[in-house]
Enzyme design. Structure first.
Site, short mmCIF file in Angstrom:
data_model
loop_
_atom_site.label_atom_id
_atom_site.label_comp_id
_atom_site.label_asym_id
_atom_site.label_seq_id
_atom_site.Cartn_x
_atom_site.Cartn_y
_atom_site.Cartn_z
N HIS A 45 18.22 7.11 -18.03
CA HIS A 45 18.87 5.86 -17.65
C HIS A 45 17.98 5.12 -16.65
O HIS A 45 17.58 5.73 -15.64
CB HIS A 45 20.24 6.13 -17.01
CG HIS A 45 21.23 6.70 -17.98
ND1 HIS A 45 21.25 8.04 -18.30
CD2 HIS A 45 22.19 6.11 -18.74
CE1 HIS A 45 22.20 8.25 -19.20
NE2 HIS A 45 22.78 7.10 -19.49
N ASP A 55 18.74 4.01 -21.08
CA ASP A 55 20.00 3.28 -21.32
C ASP A 55 20.50 2.54 -20.08
O ASP A 55 20.18 2.91 -18.94
CB ASP A 55 21.10 4.27 -21.73
CG ASP A 55 20.94 4.74 -23.17
OD1 ASP A 55 19.88 4.49 -23.78
OD2 ASP A 55 21.89 5.37 -23.67
ZN LIG Z 1 25.29 3.73 -21.77
#
Ligand SMILES: [Zn+2]
Length: 252
Positions: free
Chosen positions: A220, A75
């Protein structure tokens, strides 16, 4: 199963019964309805923060638990520094992953988004701004952000976007309204690594002890640590006899 509609109907029914029966004229009645209201509000707050409850929106949070496959998702990119390093590791292991990208970051890193797409990975929508106020926007404004991001991804990659992951994983009735308009398949997760906050050893230990068939792992591609722990994470998963597949392969 508990969801926004049936819970709201149940709460309003109880409230109506209390009003009609005159129970609210007594102290005990007011105390009881206050407790029920507090419980209802707490449930709404918990459900907003937990996409896995499928309370406001039906999300895909894992694949089949019967097959030894998992998928990796990243993400908040694309990031000029981190994303190419992640792509290199994935390519080395011949793994396809999914990147939930933010519109504003795509605008600054068009070439990186193109690189993700050209290497055969899936690109998902993660809103335009990822604003901390996103969950307070009305459905029209949310849908506008999501569609703007879709258009930019299509312009750069030529591909239509199917998947959406809500910023911060927060869901609410406004987002449900927005997604009714945009029609995306919503993707949650079943194993959150907390790679932006926890240290590498704790994350690897969590993967080692918790990873299960059908998991959607959340990373991430914005923090250097993720580059460091990705290679080891892949090794742990493979040593457990699990195959790492693309999102489409996991959820069909
Ligand atoms: Zn996010």
């Amino acid at each position: 199963m508990l969801n926004h509609n049936n819970t709201l109907i149940a709460y309003l029914t109880v409230l109506l019964i209390f009003i009609i029966s005159g129970a609210l004229s007594s102290t005990a009645g007011i105390v009881i309805i206050s407790i029920i209201t507090l419980f209802f509000v707490s449930l709404l707050a918990t459900a907003s923060a937990r996409i896995q409850m499928n309370f406001f929106i039906k999300a895909v949070n894992n694949g089949s638990r019967e097959k030894a496959t998992v998928t990796l998702t990243f993400d908040d990119g694309p990031d000029r520094n981190i994303t190419p390093q992640i792509l290199e590791i994935l390519e080395k292991h011949n793994i396809k992953a999914t990147f939930f990208c933010i519109g504003e970051k795509i605008e600054q890193n068009r070439d990186i988004l193109k690189m993700i797409s050209d290497k055969g990975h899936t690109i998902g929508n993660h809103s335009w701004s990822h604003s901390v106020f996103f969950d307070f926007y009305l459905p029209g404004r949310m849908a506008g952000e999501i569609e703007k991001t879709d258009r930019l991804i299509k312009e750069i990659t030529g591909k239509n976007v199917v998947f959406f992951r809500p910023p911060f994983g927060v869901t609410n009735p406004f987002l449900a309204g927005a997604l009714k308009k945009t029609g995306h398949t919503v993707i949650g997760w079943s194993l959150r690594t907390f790679d932006t906050v926890k240290d590498k050893e704790r994350i690897l230990k969590k993967i080692e002890t918790k990873v299960a068939d059908g998991d959607i792992l959340l990373f991430h591609d914005t923090v250097p640590q993720t580059v460091e722990l990705l290679e080891k994470s892949i090794e742990i998963i493979k040593n457990k006899g699990m195959e790492i597949v693309g999102l489409e392969g996991l959820i069909v």
